[in-house]
Design an enzyme around this catalytic site. Sequence first.
Site, mmCIF file in Angstrom:
data_model
loop_
_atom_site.group_PDB
_atom_site.id
_atom_site.type_symbol
_atom_site.label_atom_id
_atom_site.label_comp_id
_atom_site.label_asym_id
_atom_site.label_seq_id
_atom_site.Cartn_x
_atom_site.Cartn_y
_atom_site.Cartn_z
ATOM 1 N N GLY A 47 0.840 -1.190 0.000
ATOM 2 C CA GLY A 47 0.000 0.000 0.000
ATOM 3 C C GLY A 47 0.872 1.234 0.000
ATOM 4 O O GLY A 47 2.052 1.173 0.364
ATOM 5 N N GLN A 52 3.274 9.997 0.876
ATOM 6 C CA GLN A 52 4.549 9.288 0.696
ATOM 7 C C GLN A 52 5.194 9.560 -0.656
ATOM 8 O O GLN A 52 6.367 9.224 -0.858
ATOM 9 C CB GLN A 52 4.353 7.777 0.875
ATOM 10 C CG GLN A 52 4.012 7.381 2.310
ATOM 11 C CD GLN A 52 3.875 5.886 2.431
ATOM 12 O OE1 GLN A 52 2.835 5.332 2.088
ATOM 13 N NE2 GLN A 52 4.929 5.225 2.876
ATOM 14 N N CYS A 94 6.982 -0.211 6.438
ATOM 15 C CA CYS A 94 6.461 1.010 5.821
ATOM 16 C C CYS A 94 7.493 1.446 4.793
ATOM 17 O O CYS A 94 8.688 1.478 5.089
ATOM 18 C CB CYS A 94 6.281 2.096 6.877
ATOM 19 S SG CYS A 94 5.744 3.676 6.182
ATOM 20 N N LEU A 95 7.037 1.787 3.584
ATOM 21 C CA LEU A 95 7.978 2.159 2.523
ATOM 22 C C LEU A 95 8.742 3.442 2.859
ATOM 23 O O LEU A 95 9.783 3.707 2.265
ATOM 24 C CB LEU A 95 7.242 2.301 1.186
ATOM 25 C CG LEU A 95 6.667 0.983 0.640
ATOM 26 C CD1 LEU A 95 5.843 1.242 -0.616
ATOM 27 C CD2 LEU A 95 7.764 -0.032 0.357
ATOM 28 N N HIS A 136 -2.936 1.149 8.409
ATOM 29 C CA HIS A 136 -1.628 1.773 8.158
ATOM 30 C C HIS A 136 -1.791 2.976 7.214
ATOM 31 O O HIS A 136 -1.231 4.049 7.462
ATOM 32 C CB HIS A 136 -0.683 0.724 7.573
ATOM 33 C CG HIS A 136 0.713 1.191 7.354
ATOM 34 N ND1 HIS A 136 1.776 0.753 8.118
ATOM 35 C CD2 HIS A 136 1.239 2.061 6.447
ATOM 36 C CE1 HIS A 136 2.887 1.347 7.701
ATOM 37 N NE2 HIS A 136 2.587 2.145 6.679
ATOM 38 N N GLU A 137 -2.565 2.788 6.134
ATOM 39 C CA GLU A 137 -2.715 3.880 5.152
ATOM 40 C C GLU A 137 -3.578 5.014 5.691
ATOM 41 O O GLU A 137 -3.271 6.187 5.451
ATOM 42 C CB GLU A 137 -3.282 3.349 3.827
ATOM 43 C CG GLU A 137 -2.420 2.287 3.139
ATOM 44 C CD GLU A 137 -0.940 2.621 3.050
ATOM 45 O OE1 GLU A 137 -0.578 3.806 2.941
ATOM 46 O OE2 GLU A 137 -0.124 1.680 3.119
ATOM 47 N N HIS A 140 -1.408 7.116 7.737
ATOM 48 C CA HIS A 140 -0.592 8.039 6.924
ATOM 49 C C HIS A 140 -1.389 9.293 6.586
ATOM 50 O O HIS A 140 -0.857 10.417 6.622
ATOM 51 C CB HIS A 140 -0.174 7.373 5.606
ATOM 52 C CG HIS A 140 1.124 6.625 5.681
ATOM 53 N ND1 HIS A 140 2.321 7.225 5.993
ATOM 54 C CD2 HIS A 140 1.412 5.321 5.449
ATOM 55 C CE1 HIS A 140 3.289 6.314 5.962
ATOM 56 N NE2 HIS A 140 2.767 5.151 5.644
#
Length: 171
Positions: A47, A52, A94-95, A136-137, A140
């Site tokens: 995701g 990001q 997490c990216l 998680h998203e 963000h």
Amino acid sequence: MAIRDIVKYGDPRLVARNEPLVAFDDPELPGLLRDLLDTCRAAPGLGLAAPQIGVNKRVAVVDLSVGTDPSQVIVLINPVVVDAAGLIRDEEGCLSFPDITELVERPERVTLEAFDEKGLRRTLDATDLLARAFCHEVDHLDGRLFIERMSSLKRGFVLRRVLKRQRQGAW
Ligand code: NI
């Protein structure tokens, strides 16, 4: 196809306010979604949220198939968690924190309300890994990073690793 640079921890855009999308005929929306999906697949990740890639809008994508099954692509626009139940602790990455995974506690089941790319309001029920990805998203989009969901011990451990890499110029 446009693979964008992923913003890493420490960049103020990751914690800035994300504006809700108000017009679904926004000419920039299709390109933003394409870039999010391309960047997410290339990373690879499950995701990716717009902040990001440096776009402070309440837009994110989730794709547990990582580009191998188009039917699993989920677009989240202005998502809100409306219900959550249970708790599971599991490894999460997490990216924006490359090569770091840690145990994070998340709801076992969640219900989101979100708009899709056509502006249709959808109710999305998810469990396990999909519930984790949704939470998680949405975090963000609220300017909240996964380190804030860790124990203070693990957060300290992660932040020391980040600091070390920043000093080495490897962040
Ligand atoms: Ni993330």
